[in-house]
Design an enzyme around this catalytic site. Structure first.
Site, short mmCIF file in Angstrom:
data_model
loop_
_atom_site.label_atom_id
_atom_site.label_comp_id
_atom_site.label_asym_id
_atom_site.label_seq_id
_atom_site.Cartn_x
_atom_site.Cartn_y
_atom_site.Cartn_z
N ASN A 1 0.81 -1.22 0.00
CA ASN A 1 0.00 0.00 0.00
C ASN A 1 0.85 1.27 0.00
O ASN A 1 0.31 2.37 0.17
CB ASN A 1 -0.94 0.01 1.21
CG ASN A 1 -2.01 -1.07 1.11
OD1 ASN A 1 -2.49 -1.37 0.02
ND2 ASN A 1 -2.37 -1.65 2.24
N HIS B 1 2.96 2.42 2.16
CA HIS B 1 3.27 3.10 3.40
C HIS B 1 4.06 2.13 4.29
O HIS B 1 4.11 0.93 4.04
CB HIS B 1 2.02 3.64 4.11
CG HIS B 1 1.05 2.59 4.56
ND1 HIS B 1 -0.30 2.79 4.58
CD2 HIS B 1 1.22 1.32 5.01
CE1 HIS B 1 -0.91 1.72 5.03
NE2 HIS B 1 0.00 0.82 5.29
N CYS C 1 3.14 6.78 7.58
CA CYS C 1 4.48 7.27 7.29
C CYS C 1 4.84 6.85 5.87
O CYS C 1 4.65 5.68 5.50
CB CYS C 1 5.47 6.71 8.30
SG CYS C 1 7.17 7.22 8.04
#
Length: 424
Positions: A321, A323, A358
């Site tokens: 994904n 991240h 993040c």
């Protein structure tokens, strides 16, 4: 010559062959008849010399073998072929040689057994028989997913026990395999087909983990996981990690998940179509870990005891994904834990609250505040509590957390006491 003579007993011989045979036999003082009847007695010699004919007639008079008359030429072959001629073809001697067949089968089986023993893949311990390949299966009426893991040498730390990151990876792996085995895995990372149609993904908002005992290298652990509803737009997933040999509970974990739009990166409600997909797998049960409702204090540069700067994600830290993987946050939080705690304590439990994701180009800071003042004091040390914050260098919060640590030396003193008791 014998073959030629045998053939001539039934077929006429050409003149060239007769001349050649006559020339060959002339040296013996007579000529071989050029025609013999079927019984081997009638013949028509070319030569008029009655003497030669009488000699040949006497030489080729019919003989009896086992009471049966044979032709003249057969009589010539008796001495050469009677002993070497094969027995008559019957049903018995047309059967295969069973001894050779059995010998071939035995050789094949012995070779196969030797190769089987050379593989030496069979488990040496009874606790490795359960799910030896770690594929996992759904149990208890299709509501609980169970999978076994063997603790590898690269999954243990300096204490010779599995690290907390290893346990977190097992939790994540079983969650995804649960969705896959249930037939709900779409094209996304744990997303169902209906979620993929709407660009929705699952994101974790809270995680609570309690570790009673850490497995060691070579241990086989059994992980059970299941899901339940959490409010109107959430889902709860629980885990139990057991020692597959004794059945003792090693770790308990509970987590809360919500949906996020993959494109807008905003939280979304659970659509009715998705709820119909996953609703049949929800278990009506209480969390395995009591919810920690204590509010996590906000850390900053003023109240943090330890700060670790310059943390940045690597390419291998990203999931599909795009991240940072949730397990990576745990390692970054522990980067700011003081060394005396890491050396003399072990992580007994933690509570993590995920605030935002993040990305690959993020630059992070890890902040830790030690609540207990007994660090390094073996006489007064008990459980130590730490508060954590993982943030961007710009100040935005990524993860807030609380960890509890128990002393390692307690286990060592217990073993030392047992050793002295055994010596006494």
């Amino acid at each position: 010559m014998v073959a030629t003579a045998a053939t001539s007993a039934f077929l006429p011989i050409a003149s060239s062959a007769s001349d050649s045979s006559a020339n060959t036999s002339g040296a013996l003082g007579g000529s071989i008849p050029t025609r013999i009847d079927a019984c081997g007695t009638g013949f028509k010699p070319k030569s008029t010399a009655s003497r030669n004919i009488q000699v040949k007639a006497n030489a080729h008079a019919p003989h009896k073998v086992n009471g049966t008359k044979v032709g003249v030429m057969d009589g010539l072959k008796i001495e050469d072929e009677v002993m070497s001629s094969p027995p008559p073809r019957t049903f018995i001697n047309q059967l295969p040689d069973w001894s050779m067949l059995l010998a071939a089968i035995t050789t094949i089986f012995l070779a196969a057994e030797k190769q089987w023993m050379m593989l030496d893949w069979k488990p040496r311990r009874p606790d490795m028989l359960t799910d030896p390949f770690g594929l996992g299966r759904i149990v208890q009426d299709g509501l609980i997913f169970r999978q076994n893991f063997s603790i590898r040498s690269y999954e243990i730390g300096a204490d010779r026990t599995a690290s907390v990151e290893t346990l977190m990876n097992h939790l994540q792996e079983t969650a995804l395999n649960h969705v896959k085995t249930a037939g709900l895995l779409g094209d996304g990372f744990g997303s169902t087909p209906e979620m993929c149609k709407r660009n929705l993904i699952w994101v974790v908002t809270k995680m609570q983990v309690i570790v009673d005992r850490y497995p060691t290298w070579g241990d086989v652990v059994q992980v059970d996981t299941w899901v339940a509803a959490s409010g109107k737009n959430g889902m709860r997933r629980d885990w139990l990690i057991r020692d597959s040999n004794t059945g003792d509970i090693l770790t308990r974990a509970s987590s809360l998940w919500v949906m996020m739009n993959k494109e807008t990166r905003r939280l979304a409600k659970i659509p009715d179509e998705v709820r119909e997909e996953i609703g049949g797998y929800f278990v009506d049960s209480l969390p395995v870990v009591d919810e920690d409702g204590r509010k996590l204090p906000k850390l900053n540069d003023d109240n943090a005891d330890y700060i670790h700067n310059g943390l940045t994600p690597r390419w291998s830290d990203l999931d599909v994904n795009q991240h940072v993987n949730n397990v990576k946050y745990v390692g970054w939080i522990l980067e700011s834990v003081p060394l005396p705690i890491l050396e003399t304590y072990e992580l007994a439990g933690m509570t993590l609250e995920y605030r935002r994701e993040c990305r690959r180009d993020s630059l992070l800071q890890s902040l830790t505040s030690v609540v207990s003042n007994s660090v390094g004091d073996l006489a007064n040390s008990g459980y130590v509590e730490c508060q954590h914050l993982l943030r961007l260098e710009g100040g935005a919060e990524i993860v807030k957390g609380r960890t509890e640590w128990r002393p390692k030396y307690g286990n060592r003193l217990e073993s030392w006491g047992e050793l002295h008791a055994g010596s006494a």
